[in-house]
Design a protein around this motif. Structure first.
Motif, PDB file in Angstrom:
ATOM      1  N   GLU A   9     -13.441 -88.888 -43.361  1.00  0.00           N
ATOM      2  CA  GLU A   9     -13.142 -89.738 -44.305  1.00  0.00           C
ATOM      3  C   GLU A   9     -12.596 -90.927 -43.988  1.00  0.00           C
ATOM      4  O   GLU A   9     -13.089 -92.023 -44.221  1.00  0.00           O
ATOM      5  N   GLU A  10     -11.864 -91.201 -42.763  1.00  0.00           N
ATOM      6  CA  GLU A  10     -11.263 -92.362 -42.168  1.00  0.00           C
ATOM      7  C   GLU A  10     -12.502 -93.077 -41.641  1.00  0.00           C
ATOM      8  O   GLU A  10     -12.391 -94.561 -41.675  1.00  0.00           O
ATOM      9  N   MET A  11     -13.386 -92.508 -40.854  1.00  0.00           N
ATOM     10  CA  MET A  11     -14.442 -93.196 -39.937  1.00  0.00           C
ATOM     11  C   MET A  11     -15.407 -93.710 -41.124  1.00  0.00           C
ATOM     12  O   MET A  11     -15.735 -94.748 -40.952  1.00  0.00           O
ATOM     13  N   CYS A  41     -21.700 -97.334 -34.299  1.00  0.00           N
ATOM     14  CA  CYS A  41     -21.747 -95.742 -33.882  1.00  0.00           C
ATOM     15  C   CYS A  41     -20.312 -94.969 -34.207  1.00  0.00           C
ATOM     16  O   CYS A  41     -19.415 -95.659 -33.659  1.00  0.00           O
ATOM     17  N   ALA A  42     -20.272 -94.134 -34.944  1.00  0.00           N
ATOM     18  CA  ALA A  42     -19.202 -93.330 -35.218  1.00  0.00           C
ATOM     19  C   ALA A  42     -18.500 -92.758 -34.095  1.00  0.00           C
ATOM     20  O   ALA A  42     -17.416 -92.616 -34.116  1.00  0.00           O
ATOM     21  N   GLY A  54     -19.271 -97.511 -21.038  1.00  0.00           N
ATOM     22  CA  GLY A  54     -18.279 -98.327 -20.350  1.00  0.00           C
ATOM     23  C   GLY A  54     -17.563 -99.561 -21.149  1.00  0.00           C
ATOM     24  O   GLY A  54     -17.097-100.282 -20.511  1.00  0.00           O
ATOM     25  N   SER A  55     -18.010 -99.668 -22.307  1.00  0.00           N
ATOM     26  CA  SER A  55     -17.251-100.759 -23.071  1.00  0.00           C
ATOM     27  C   SER A  55     -17.343-100.231 -24.662  1.00  0.00           C
ATOM     28  O   SER A  55     -17.792 -99.235 -24.999  1.00  0.00           O
ATOM     29  N   PHE A  56     -16.720-101.075 -25.662  1.00  0.00           N
ATOM     30  CA  PHE A  56     -16.854-100.823 -26.961  1.00  0.00           C
ATOM     31  C   PHE A  56     -17.881-101.391 -27.596  1.00  0.00           C
ATOM     32  O   PHE A  56     -17.808-101.333 -29.093  1.00  0.00           O
ATOM     33  N   ALA A  57     -18.414-102.379 -26.954  1.00  0.00           N
ATOM     34  CA  ALA A  57     -19.535-103.224 -27.570  1.00  0.00           C
ATOM     35  C   ALA A  57     -20.484-103.730 -26.657  1.00  0.00           C
ATOM     36  O   ALA A  57     -20.258-103.817 -25.253  1.00  0.00           O
ATOM     37  N   MET A  58     -21.586-104.096 -27.017  1.00  0.00           N
ATOM     38  CA  MET A  58     -22.732-104.560 -26.330  1.00  0.00           C
ATOM     39  C   MET A  58     -23.861-105.179 -27.100  1.00  0.00           C
ATOM     40  O   MET A  58     -23.883-105.049 -28.526  1.00  0.00           O
ATOM     41  N   ASP A  69     -19.218 -99.264 -30.739  1.00  0.00           N
ATOM     42  CA  ASP A  69     -18.418 -98.018 -30.407  1.00  0.00           C
ATOM     43  C   ASP A  69     -17.242 -97.923 -31.271  1.00  0.00           C
ATOM     44  O   ASP A  69     -16.145 -98.393 -30.825  1.00  0.00           O
ATOM     45  N   LEU A  70     -17.105 -97.469 -32.525  1.00  0.00           N
ATOM     46  CA  LEU A  70     -16.171 -97.541 -33.396  1.00  0.00           C
ATOM     47  C   LEU A  70     -14.978 -96.742 -33.054  1.00  0.00           C
ATOM     48  O   LEU A  70     -13.778 -96.761 -33.090  1.00  0.00           O
TER      49      LEU A  70
END
Length: 593
Positions: A9-11, A41-42, A54-58, A69-70
């Protein structure tokens, strides 16, 4: 990793908030900015399937995508910064690097500046483009980019900042007039602070010249990279940005290459010290007009995220280098419409157009018009065209790959380049090409007969054996075993003195002289040898060259081989250009009636 995943639900709520933030992020650059929806991406596992690790965004330049990468975003406490992070990734598409070509160009420049630390070029490019993007978003769009870095500094598992990271954050503090250490960097001594001031000047002064700015930034960062190593930066959103992209004209160094290595302390545009007597007059560099070798070309592609094999990279390299030297595409001028010529008359029947009736002729046959009997119509024909179709000559190409030749996948091979220029020129004009690479016995790589597939030809030309020297007589014999080909074929040999092995006996005991003579007769378009031989080889007396000259003179005299001695392999470029113009320029092609 899924242990830290948000409840469903939170995602779902987080996904909805970040989707809603996308239009605002686009508007930070322009209300006309258009990109397709980001891939949110959940979980980190789903992000990995999308290529994000290796990161949270690209970003991906091939399809102008943004991947987030949420789960990683939430773990770092950045869930409330959707506009900031999305606008930053959009900035990579809009501002820097913007295109795959510019990304590769920047990597090429940085590798030259960094020297032995060239493997850090992708990270340095990422750091510099992030500086340019974040400075604009913080100052002009009013986004909370400084807060993002404070959150990253306090994120769980954050390592102790190294010298590179401390310098990097201090540059932001200079740009945004923040107190020293407010973004979470480590100890900052006066020397590092002075370098950070120079870094901030680079971002501002070269805001519209990112290539020059990136070179200055790399020179500034180099000592810190040597100290910290390559693991100085954990978040890398452009690491594989150019995966699947094809660069254009990457093999050639840019004109301002010599200035790349200038340290910003000596750059008067940054310091304002126009009259500095100690400033170097010329920076150390490789010079303009030089070309990369295949190995360095491949390293740049790999730094941009390309996963091609060395052989595939070599094929791309020689195609790119050959393109400026190819003959123009054939152009066929439109001929004027021919005049209709009357051939006679034939009966006019009901259903034929009324305006086709030749009334004068019909009345002279009979005053009573009877369809199909006395009514007639004229019959016309068009003049036959004066011009005939162009018939390009096919090419049967044999390239030496023995130990005396360079490996095209590592060093520049003039043989491979010459073969590529000639073969691609032939294909451009509609000819078919058969390419054979040869070295010692059983060392033969060839296309599947005559082909119009350029990739198949380049795959052969960029192969390598490096063995002995034994011309594949059986290949020449089997190609023309059926006698004359339907299309005229020119036979071209690119080799050195090892070409004389083509006149030895084959595995069946046949004379190589006889095989060559039958091949020339069947091809009907002659044969050429481009050989790496010293000047005056045909006038040599005594020793090995006397025997070589006798063999080649016999080949020229008895069989009509056109022999070109190229004293150095670089001269093969001029030969390839002249050969292509002579055989495949439009005005030299055979006209077929």
């Amino acid at each position: 990793m899924n242990a830290h995943a948000l409840p469903q639900e939170e995602m779902g709520a987080l996904l909805a908030r970040w989707r809603a933030a996308w239009p605002a992020a686009l508007a930070c650059w322009s209300r006309y900015t258009r990109l397709h929806e980001p891939q949110l991406c959940a979980t980190t596992a789903r992000a990995a399937k999308a290529g994000l690790e290796g990161s949270f965004a690209m970003i991906r330049l091939a399809d102008q995508s943004v991947v987030i990468d949420l789960q990683a975003v939430h773990e770092r406490g950045l869930h409330d910064y959707g506009v900031e992070i999305l606008a930053h990734e959009i900035g990579h598409h809009v501002l820097a690097p913007a295109t795959a070509t510019d990304h590769f160009r920047m990597l090429a420049r940085l590798r030259r500046v960094l020297g032995t630390e060239g493997d850090a070029a992708p990270m340095v490019a990422n750091l510099y483009t992030d500086l340019c993007i974040n400075d604009r978003l913080q100052r002009q769009a009013g986004l909370r980019m400084a807060e993002v870095y404070r959150k990253l500094a306090r994120a769980p598992g954050s390592a102790e900042p190294g010298r590179v990271w401390t310098l990097y954050l201090r540059i932001y503090e200079h740009l945004w007039r923040l107190p020293r250490g407010s973004l979470g960097g480590g100890a900052c001594e006066e020397a590092l602070d002075a370098d950070a001031w120079l870094g901030a000047r680079i971002v501002r002064v070269y805001a519209n010249e990112p290539m020059v700015g990136a070179s200055r930034f790399a020179a500034l960062l180099l000592p810190y990279l040597v100290e910290d190593g390559l693991d100085a930066f954990a978040w890398h959103d452009t690491g594989d940005a150019a995966a699947g992209c094809a660069p254009g004209s990457l093999h050639e160094l840019e004109d301002d290459g010599p200035a790349d290595a200038l340290h910003p302390a000596w750059d008067t545009r940054l310091t304002g010290a126009e009259d500095a007597e100690d400033a170097p007059r010329e920076a150390v560099g490789q010079g303009a007009g030089q070309a990369l070798d295949p190995y360095e070309y491949g390293e740049i592609l790999r730094a941009g995220g390309t996963s091609l094999s060395p052989h595939e990279i070599a094929m791309r390299y020689y195609r790119e280098r050959a393109l400026p030297h190819l003959v123009p595409f054939p152009v066929r001028a439109d001929r004027k419409a021919p005049d209709p010529q009357m051939e006679g008359v034939q009966p006019w029947s009901i259903g034929d157009p009324l305006d086709e009736i030749d009334w004068l002729h019909s009345v002279t046959i009979s005053p009573r018009p009877v369809p199909g009997v006395t009514l007639v119509r004229r019959v016309y024909s068009l003049e036959s065209a004066d011009d005939h179709a162009l018939a390009p000559v096919d090419l049967d190409l044999y390239v030496d790959s023995s130990g005396s030749m360079p490996d095209p996948q590592h060093r520049m091979s003039w043989l491979a380049l010459a073969g590529a220029i000639i073969a691609l020129s032939a294909l451009r004009t509609g000819a078919s090409v058969q390419a054979t690479l040869w070295s010692g016995k059983q060392q033969v790589l060839a296309t599947k007969g005559f082909t119009r597939d350029a990739d198949q030809v380049l795959h052969v030309l960029t192969g390598f054996f490096g063995g002995g020297t034994c011309f594949p007589i059986h290949r020449l014999r089997e190609t023309y075993a059926a006698g004359r080909r339907a299309r005229r074929t020119h036979i071209l040999m690119i080799s050195d003195d090892g070409i004389t092995t083509m006149f030895d006996k084959d595995e069946r005991g046949n004379s190589g002289w006889d095989v060559a003579a039958r091949a020339l007769a069947a091809g009907k378009a002659g044969g050429t040898m481009a050989l790496d031989l010293p000047a005056g080889w045909d006038a040599a007396h005594g020793g090995y060259y006397r025997e070589l000259a006798a063999t080649l003179e016999r080949a020229r005299r008895e069989q009509g081989w056109d022999i070109h001695a190229v004293p150095d392999q670089a001269g093969l470029l001029a030969f390839a250009q002249a050969f292509s113009r002579r055989h495949y320029a439009q005005d030299t092609q055979e006209r077929r009636p």
